[in-house]
Scaffold this active site. Structure first.
Site: not given
Length: 665
Positions: A349, A378
């Site tokens: 993340d 990400e």
């Protein structure tokens, strides 16, 4: 030198380990000592349990022992002694099996409050106290024989992103252990129309990897009040190395969540499916009360110039992966999930908050165990992190991280529209301008002579060395799901057009050279009633209604056959940048909202000599010039059949409105 504290504190079996001079003051976080060896904080034997905690700035550290995971007071308080490398230790010479513990650290004459430590491997309800259990006893039967399914290449991966509650909590799932880890161990579950759900649905669909939204112990759901149906995605880290209790059948028993998580992994492995864990090392749920801050204040987080906490996560803090102990912690945590829980991949993340060196060190450590373990994340942050941009694991720097992949928002937004405006469409809505960004995504974000990078959204240069470093997708848990986004960006869309464009979107995803990724339930056209950010919406918004598999059976079959087409034909998953540049050729088209390419000369050893793929988002028929010859149709008018749907002849073919055409020689 050892001390017996019987006369001092009345603990008859406490043995204090090596005693060295008091704590030091450090001019900067970079000068803090680094603990060598493992960061394990509790080592149990029936005779004696050793506790250790890295807290280099502490004045004092106390070990607190409890009978239960919540409530009551400590029945023993044991002082710890500062040893080498800023680590405090103590041994308690009695059998502590089944007990619970916390540490309390005193810094600058202030006690910071109870913490289970930064590295607890088992905890009580709500994760406030660490537990002393036999980890070996949590292994399900046959665990020693559990093996990850074979994976020849990262190009073969098909990712399926899933939240435990979403997938099984609805009454239509037919699952007994609704919303639990065990839901994924149940075979034979059916929707009301006797169609497969649960793990059998995943097998039927053909995915290779299940990407689980955060499944470690997170803070935002009260495990003592599960009947309240409090919902959260889980991006609220509390204890990074323990499964979350809300997905277990008994959050009060520390062993249950561990065993049931392992049973889930074991069941998926037996089904031929690998397991990816969503990890959120970039921030913690709270800051001043976090385990990090109650152990070594300030060290594990980056600060602004004024001393306040940096906020690259948008959640109140950002961790400092660049500091040696945080880097070491992340590496050990990942390896623990691989070793203890047999995890097969990791999705990071807000990976852009972490530094490049840390991500490369993680990849290096994982490669020593199994290089087929997939790592992606990400490639961005919520706000600019307090660290040099050229040293961060941002998407633009993926080329500096071989073996690590990132999501392509270029392809995503070229298809559906910009992330900052749900009402604005793009290619799927028949709007021009996204074609070059689609080409960028189709080749897998690598350098390709036919992609004009100056016209690509967000990235004016290729960022992947290999196509397997790019995640190809059109929607995920964040933002609107695909059905909702199409409805929002095309207000008057009919059910027929919605289905056509849904299929078109995923055909782009699965015929691109990146690694394809779908959000759970998209294959049955799930919606979330238009909610953009459903991270704490109730089950009525988030749960998958499995009756949709009946009403949208045609769409499910299309997804299933699309996945099978990709698996069966290596031309769609070459996995090598040079092969992509050699065999993938974009075809010239007239006008906008039409993208076409050719996979030529038995690409990647494919049995099909030439493959033509075309995407038409116009609401009218499109014409395309192709090399002369006889072609077999395998995808047309929202139907896929590898055995053939008919014959076409070049040098010109027609692509029906708002759909994909795939033909081959």
């Amino acid at each position: 030198m050892k001390f017996n504290y019987l006369a001092v504190i009345g603990v008859t079996t406490a043995t204090i380990m090596s005693c060295t001079p008091a704590k030091k003051e450090y001019a900067s976080y970079e000068l803090y000592p680094v603990r060598s060896g493992s960061l394990t904080e509790m080592e149990y034997t029936p005779v004696s349990t050793k506790f250790s905690l890295w807290a280099p700035t502490a004045d004092e550290v106390r070990l607190m022992l409890f009978e239960a995971g919540e409530g009551g007071h400590a029945y023993e308080t044991v002082p710890m002694i500062l040893g080498e490398e800023g680590t405090w230790t103590v041994a308690v010479d009695k059998d502590l099996m089944g007990k619970f513990y916390t540490f309390n650290v005193k810094v600058n004459d202030k006690w910071l409050g109870d913490t289970p430590g930064i590295n607890a491997k088992a905890v009580g309800v709500n994760g406030k106290r660490a537990a002393i259990i036999d980890m070996k006893a949590t292994d399900p039967e046959g665990w020693e024989n559990d093996r990850r399914p074979e994976l020849k290449s990262s190009a073969d991966i098909i990712l399926y992103e899933m939240h435990h509650r979403d997938f099984s909590v609805d009454s239509t799932s037919g699952v007994k252990n609704k919303g639990k880890f065990l839901a994924l161990t149940e075979h034979g579950t059916l929707n009301p129309d006797k169609l497969l759900t649960g793990i059998d649905h995943l097998i039927e669909l053909g995915v290779t990897h299940v990407h689980l939204l955060p499944s470690y112990d997170y803070a935002s759901v009260d495990e003592t009040k599960l009947n309240d149906n409090k919902y959260n995605w889980g991006y609220d880290p509390q204890n990074y190395n323990v499964p979350d209790g809300s997905y277990s059948t008994d959050p009060y028993n520390p062993s249950v969540r561990i065993k049931e998580f392992k049973q889930m992994v074991q069941a998926l492995h037996k089904a031929g499916i690998r397991v990816v864990l969503d990890v959120v090392y970039n921030h913690t749920f709270n800051t001043s009360e976090s385990n990090f801050e109650r152990t070594a204040p300030g060290y594990f987080y980056r600060q602004k110039e004024d001393g306040t906490f940096a906020n690259g996560s948008g959640c109140g803090n950002e961790t400092a992966s660049n500091r040696p102990m945080m880097r070491k912690y992340m590496i050990e945590s990942v390896l623990n999930w691989i070793d203890e829980y047999h995890i097969d991949g990791f999705r990071f993340d807000l990976m852009g908050i972490h530094d490049i060196e840390t991500m490369n060190e993680i990849r290096k450590a994982v490669d020593k165990v199994d290089p087929t373990i997939y790592i992606y994340g990400e490639g961005w942050a919520a706000e600019a992190p307090k660290y040099p941009a050229d040293s961060l694991a941002m998407k633009a720097n993926v080329h500096e991280m071989p073996g690590i992949a990132a999501f392509s928002d270029e392809l995503r937004d070229a298809l559906r529209g910009p992330f900052n405006d749900d009402h604005k469409g793009a290619f799927l809505a028949g709007l021009p301008g996204g074609e070059e960004s689609m080409k960028f995504g189709i080749v897998g974000a690598i350098s390709h002579p036919q992609v004009n990078n100056d016209s690509v959204n967000y990235s004016q240069a290729p960022w992947a060395l290999q196509p397997t470093q790019m995640i190809s997708y059109v929607s995920c848990h964040d933002d609107m799901c695909l059905v909702d986004r199409l409805k929002s960006s095309i207000p008057d869309i009919t059910p027929e057009t919605l289905e056509q464009l849904d299929k078109l979107a995923q055909t782009v995803v699965f015929t691109s050279q990146g690694v394809p990724f779908i959000y759970a339930g998209e294959e049955v056209m799930r919606d979330k009633k238009g909610v953009h950010n459903s991270f704490e919406s109730p089950d009525s918004i988030n749960a998958i209604d499995w009756r949709r598999k009946t009403t949208n059976g045609d769409v499910f079959m299309y997804y299933k056959r699309l996945i099978d087409l990709r698996k069966s034909h290596p031309a769609f998953r070459m996995g090598d940048a040079e092969l992509v540049r050699k065999h993938l050729e974009f075809l010239p088209v007239d006008g906008s909202n039409l993208v076409a390419f050719r996979l030529k000369d038995h690409a990647n050893g494919d049995s099909w000599e030439d493959i033509i793929v075309a995407f038409n988002s116009r609401n009218t028929l499109a014409k395309l010039s192709v090399p002369e010859g006889k072609y077999t149709i395998v995808c047309k008018d929202g139907i896929i059949d590898s055995r053939g749907l008919g014959i076409l002849y070049g040098p010109e073919v027609s692509i029906p409105a708002q759909s994909a055409l795939i033909i081959y020689k």
